[in-house]
Scaffold this motif. Sequence first.
Motif, PDB file in Angstrom:
ATOM      1  N   GLU A  13      42.784  48.400  33.971  1.00  0.00           N
ATOM      2  CA  GLU A  13      42.690  48.687  35.525  1.00  0.00           C
ATOM      3  C   GLU A  13      41.935  47.652  36.178  1.00  0.00           C
ATOM      4  OE1 GLU A  13      41.641  52.936  35.491  1.00  0.00           O
ATOM      5  OE2 GLU A  13      43.009  53.570  34.091  1.00  0.00           O
ATOM      6  N   ALA A  14      42.286  46.672  36.475  1.00  0.00           N
ATOM      7  CA  ALA A  14      41.661  45.460  37.126  1.00  0.00           C
ATOM      8  C   ALA A  14      41.369  45.932  38.657  1.00  0.00           C
ATOM      9  CB  ALA A  14      42.158  44.210  36.888  1.00  0.00           C
ATOM     10  N   PRO A  15      40.317  45.436  39.234  1.00  0.00           N
ATOM     11  CA  PRO A  15      40.227  45.423  40.437  1.00  0.00           C
ATOM     12  C   PRO A  15      41.367  44.872  41.211  1.00  0.00           C
ATOM     13  CG  PRO A  15      38.644  43.999  39.563  1.00  0.00           C
ATOM     14  CD  PRO A  15      39.326  44.587  38.592  1.00  0.00           C
ATOM     15  N   ALA A  16      41.596  45.213  42.696  1.00  0.00           N
ATOM     16  CA  ALA A  16      42.630  44.454  43.485  1.00  0.00           C
ATOM     17  C   ALA A  16      42.444  43.233  43.490  1.00  0.00           C
ATOM     18  CB  ALA A  16      42.791  45.376  44.649  1.00  0.00           C
ATOM     19  N   ALA A  17      43.649  42.326  43.712  1.00  0.00           N
ATOM     20  CA  ALA A  17      43.700  41.111  43.987  1.00  0.00           C
ATOM     21  C   ALA A  17      43.135  40.623  45.308  1.00  0.00           C
ATOM     22  CB  ALA A  17      45.067  40.384  43.700  1.00  0.00           C
ATOM     23  N   LYS A  31      46.067  34.554  45.193  1.00  0.00           N
ATOM     24  CA  LYS A  31      45.213  35.592  45.123  1.00  0.00           C
ATOM     25  C   LYS A  31      44.633  35.599  43.753  1.00  0.00           C
ATOM     26  CE  LYS A  31      47.635  38.184  48.312  1.00  0.00           C
ATOM     27  NZ  LYS A  31      48.285  39.799  48.634  1.00  0.00           N
ATOM     28  N   GLU A  32      43.179  36.072  43.799  1.00  0.00           N
ATOM     29  CA  GLU A  32      42.626  36.055  42.559  1.00  0.00           C
ATOM     30  C   GLU A  32      41.888  37.597  42.293  1.00  0.00           C
ATOM     31  OE1 GLU A  32      39.190  33.480  42.703  1.00  0.00           O
ATOM     32  OE2 GLU A  32      38.352  34.639  44.657  1.00  0.00           O
ATOM     33  N   ILE A  33      41.879  37.619  40.879  1.00  0.00           N
ATOM     34  CA  ILE A  33      40.900  39.098  40.412  1.00  0.00           C
ATOM     35  C   ILE A  33      39.662  38.841  39.768  1.00  0.00           C
ATOM     36  CG2 ILE A  33      41.238  41.124  39.133  1.00  0.00           C
ATOM     37  CD1 ILE A  33      44.028  41.218  39.705  1.00  0.00           C
ATOM     38  N   ILE A  34      38.758  39.156  40.049  1.00  0.00           N
ATOM     39  CA  ILE A  34      37.390  38.752  39.243  1.00  0.00           C
ATOM     40  C   ILE A  34      36.852  40.106  38.730  1.00  0.00           C
ATOM     41  CG2 ILE A  34      35.081  37.791  39.585  1.00  0.00           C
ATOM     42  CD1 ILE A  34      36.109  36.282  42.164  1.00  0.00           C
ATOM     43  N   GLU A  35      36.910  40.083  37.545  1.00  0.00           N
ATOM     44  CA  GLU A  35      36.345  41.236  36.864  1.00  0.00           C
ATOM     45  C   GLU A  35      34.908  40.899  36.088  1.00  0.00           C
ATOM     46  OE1 GLU A  35      38.953  44.081  34.390  1.00  0.00           O
ATOM     47  OE2 GLU A  35      40.113  42.012  34.452  1.00  0.00           O
ATOM     48  N   ASN A  36      33.684  40.831  36.959  1.00  0.00           N
ATOM     49  CA  ASN A  36      32.870  40.552  36.277  1.00  0.00           C
ATOM     50  C   ASN A  36      32.093  41.592  35.381  1.00  0.00           C
ATOM     51  OD1 ASN A  36      30.570  38.153  36.449  1.00  0.00           O
ATOM     52  ND2 ASN A  36      29.179  39.893  36.622  1.00  0.00           N
ATOM     53  N   LEU A  37      32.030  41.337  34.198  1.00  0.00           N
ATOM     54  CA  LEU A  37      31.492  42.140  33.154  1.00  0.00           C
ATOM     55  C   LEU A  37      29.989  42.357  32.657  1.00  0.00           C
ATOM     56  CD1 LEU A  37      34.886  42.084  31.269  1.00  0.00           C
ATOM     57  CD2 LEU A  37      34.344  43.937  32.817  1.00  0.00           C
ATOM     58  N   PHE A  38      29.444  41.249  32.966  1.00  0.00           N
ATOM     59  CA  PHE A  38      27.945  41.097  32.698  1.00  0.00           C
ATOM     60  C   PHE A  38      27.145  40.371  33.521  1.00  0.00           C
ATOM     61  CE2 PHE A  38      24.511  38.790  30.344  1.00  0.00           C
ATOM     62  CZ  PHE A  38      23.871  39.964  29.992  1.00  0.00           C
ATOM     63  N   THR A  39      25.944  40.533  33.779  1.00  0.00           N
ATOM     64  CA  THR A  39      25.118  39.833  34.807  1.00  0.00           C
ATOM     65  C   THR A  39      23.680  39.993  34.134  1.00  0.00           C
ATOM     66  OG1 THR A  39      26.308  40.274  36.590  1.00  0.00           O
ATOM     67  CG2 THR A  39      24.004  39.523  36.783  1.00  0.00           C
ATOM     68  N   ASN A  40      23.083  38.805  33.704  1.00  0.00           N
ATOM     69  CA  ASN A  40      22.002  39.080  33.151  1.00  0.00           C
ATOM     70  C   ASN A  40      20.670  39.522  33.825  1.00  0.00           C
ATOM     71  OD1 ASN A  40      21.277  36.623  34.483  1.00  0.00           O
ATOM     72  ND2 ASN A  40      20.634  35.806  32.782  1.00  0.00           N
ATOM     73  N   TRP A  50      38.861  36.253  34.628  1.00  0.00           N
ATOM     74  CA  TRP A  50      39.333  36.024  36.154  1.00  0.00           C
ATOM     75  C   TRP A  50      40.775  35.663  35.998  1.00  0.00           C
ATOM     76  CZ3 TRP A  50      41.735  31.385  37.283  1.00  0.00           C
ATOM     77  CH2 TRP A  50      41.928  31.126  38.612  1.00  0.00           C
ATOM     78  N   SER A  51      41.460  35.988  36.995  1.00  0.00           N
ATOM     79  CA  SER A  51      42.899  35.748  36.966  1.00  0.00           C
ATOM     80  C   SER A  51      43.495  35.392  38.511  1.00  0.00           C
ATOM     81  CB  SER A  51      43.671  36.937  36.342  1.00  0.00           C
ATOM     82  OG  SER A  51      43.566  38.040  37.161  1.00  0.00           O
ATOM     83  N   SER A  52      44.644  34.772  38.596  1.00  0.00           N
ATOM     84  CA  SER A  52      45.011  34.075  39.864  1.00  0.00           C
ATOM     85  C   SER A  52      46.582  33.968  39.704  1.00  0.00           C
ATOM     86  CB  SER A  52      44.508  32.898  40.331  1.00  0.00           C
ATOM     87  OG  SER A  52      44.801  31.805  39.494  1.00  0.00           O
ATOM     88  N   TRP A 102      41.840  23.147  41.882  1.00  0.00           N
ATOM     89  CA  TRP A 102      42.336  23.950  40.635  1.00  0.00           C
ATOM     90  C   TRP A 102      43.622  24.175  41.271  1.00  0.00           C
ATOM     91  CZ3 TRP A 102      40.301  26.590  36.492  1.00  0.00           C
ATOM     92  CH2 TRP A 102      41.234  27.568  35.788  1.00  0.00           C
ATOM     93  N   GLU A 103      44.881  24.052  40.430  1.00  0.00           N
ATOM     94  CA  GLU A 103      46.194  24.319  40.738  1.00  0.00           C
ATOM     95  C   GLU A 103      46.651  25.264  39.659  1.00  0.00           C
ATOM     96  OE1 GLU A 103      50.621  22.544  41.888  1.00  0.00           O
ATOM     97  OE2 GLU A 103      49.132  21.256  41.219  1.00  0.00           O
ATOM     98  N   THR A 104      46.927  26.582  39.784  1.00  0.00           N
ATOM     99  CA  THR A 104      47.537  27.569  38.907  1.00  0.00           C
ATOM    100  C   THR A 104      49.008  27.282  39.129  1.00  0.00           C
ATOM    101  OG1 THR A 104      45.706  29.108  39.139  1.00  0.00           O
ATOM    102  CG2 THR A 104      47.790  29.893  38.410  1.00  0.00           C
ATOM    103  N   ILE A 105      49.815  27.089  38.046  1.00  0.00           N
ATOM    104  CA  ILE A 105      50.855  27.160  37.861  1.00  0.00           C
ATOM    105  C   ILE A 105      51.528  28.451  37.430  1.00  0.00           C
ATOM    106  CG2 ILE A 105      53.142  25.977  36.925  1.00  0.00           C
ATOM    107  CD1 ILE A 105      51.207  24.143  38.355  1.00  0.00           C
ATOM    108  N   GLY A 106      52.353  29.414  38.197  1.00  0.00           N
ATOM    109  CA  GLY A 106      52.704  30.754  37.744  1.00  0.00           C
ATOM    110  C   GLY A 106      51.540  31.636  38.038  1.00  0.00           C
ATOM    111  N   ASP A 107      51.062  32.409  36.850  1.00  0.00           N
ATOM    112  CA  ASP A 107      49.786  33.252  36.948  1.00  0.00           C
ATOM    113  C   ASP A 107      49.014  32.736  35.801  1.00  0.00           C
ATOM    114  OD1 ASP A 107      50.928  34.938  39.013  1.00  0.00           O
ATOM    115  OD2 ASP A 107      51.465  36.533  37.800  1.00  0.00           O
ATOM    116  N   ALA A 108      47.916  32.622  36.069  1.00  0.00           N
ATOM    117  CA  ALA A 108      46.865  32.353  34.863  1.00  0.00           C
ATOM    118  C   ALA A 108      45.729  33.432  34.652  1.00  0.00           C
ATOM    119  CB  ALA A 108      46.182  30.991  35.224  1.00  0.00           C
TER     120      ALA A 108
END
Length: 118
Positions: A13-17, A31-40, A50-52, A102-108
């Motif tokens: 259940e990732a956040p919205a792109a 579009k990107e999705i950033i799921e930051n799961l840890f911050t010190n 991360w995905s785009s 940065w160039e994403t080919i398809g989804d990454a």
Amino acid sequence: MTHALLRINPSAEAPAATAINPERVLSGAPKEIIENLFTNAKENFFCGVWSSTEGKWTLNYTEDEFCYLIRGKAILTDAQGVAEEINAGDAFVIPAGYQGTWETIGDAQKFYAIYEEA
């Protein structure tokens, strides 16, 4: 603060792109999705997933980032025009000061760990 082991996995259940800043986009409508799961505690080390979607945009790194591409393909091209193809299963580091595209080919999708000097 917990001192337990934290596993980093893509969320079902990732956040919205969100759109990448249009001022940085060179092609496509990525579009990107950033799921930051840890911050010190010092808030200068971060990690997560991360995905785009497909597209190409400019990079200007002030942080050091370790990446492991989980799926997809990307092409990173530095300011001198040297292009590196990154495929699923590749691990790499983008050092602070890196400029290029940065160039994403398809989804990454990638795992990331970012360190930024305070």
